[in-house]
Design an enzyme around this catalytic site. Structure first.
Site, short mmCIF file in Angstrom:
data_model
loop_
_atom_site.label_atom_id
_atom_site.label_comp_id
_atom_site.label_asym_id
_atom_site.label_seq_id
_atom_site.Cartn_x
_atom_site.Cartn_y
_atom_site.Cartn_z
N GLU A 262 21.32 20.91 41.10
CA GLU A 262 21.55 22.35 41.17
C GLU A 262 20.27 23.18 41.00
O GLU A 262 19.96 24.06 41.81
CB GLU A 262 22.57 22.76 40.11
N TYR B 91 25.72 14.41 34.17
CA TYR B 91 25.54 15.85 33.99
C TYR B 91 24.08 16.28 34.18
O TYR B 91 23.80 17.19 34.98
CB TYR B 91 26.08 16.25 32.62
#
Length: 208
Positions: free
Chosen positions: A151, A143
């Site tokens: 991202e 994550y």
């Protein structure tokens, strides 16, 4: 009715697991063939966009009570990923070959293969303990890797291109970048809460 819902969820999760496995295979095959991080979007971008768009069904599943996930957290994750994919990576050709796309797609693909496989096996009533452990452990690394060098870094790199195309979207992405760490932390802590709950129950059953 319960059996029909279970069959539907089995089919949905199995197809998602298969789709993300194909995505991972394409990305790794491209990397091995070219020895470059640049081909992730070209090799799997359309498939990843499709899988992510279809995953809005999970928000619907929570809304109608088909699964106990609720609406808010699935919607937050779906919205963040979909904006990243469709409003930035898909629309801005200049960022599609950046290593951040490779990092993001690899992290997403691995985590989703594990997650959807766990859900599908759970629907079948025979999920091995190793898959359950992976489901609630792999996110600890995947994550943050997908979010920070993936991202967020790509959105930052995309800002000059966004500014030339759409000034209002440029400011919106800045706001997203400023809010991202706080929203990400909320989701990350929720996953740790799930981990304590699920693995605690699992270990309790094993002891009994």
């Amino acid at each position: 009715m319960h059996q029909l819902a279970n069959l539907y969820l089995l089919a949905y999760n199995s197809l998602q697991a298969l789709g993300w496995a194909v995505s991972l295979s394409r990305i790794l095959s491209s990397f091995l063939d070219t020895r470059s991080f640049n081909g992730a979007y070209a090799s799997a971008g359309d498939l990843v966009c499709l899988l992510q768009t279809v995953s809005f069904l999970e928000v619907v599943h929570g809304a109608i009570g088909l699964v106990p996930s609720g609406v808010l957290l699935p919607l937050m994750q779906w919205g963040g990923r979909t904006h990243f994919l469709l409003a930035i990576v898909r629309r801005i050709v200049e960022v599609q070959e950046l290593p951040s796309v490779f990092i993001t797609f690899i992290a997403w693909s691995i985590s989703e293969v594990i997650r959807y496989s766990h859900y599908a096996l759970h629907c079948m009533g025979s999920c091995p303990s190793c898959i359950t452990y992976l489901r609630y452990t792999a996110f600890i690394l995947l994550y943050p890797v997908g979010v920070a060098p993936g991202e967020m870094w790509l959105m930052y790199q995309a800002l000059p291109f966004i500014k030339r195309k759409n000034i209002s979207h440029y400011y919106f992405v800045w706001v997203v970048l400023l809010c991202y760490p706080f929203l990400w932390l909320k989701l990350y802590l929720h996953l740790f809460k799930q981990r304590r709950s699920k693995l605690g129950k699992h270990h309790g059953k094993k002891r009994r």
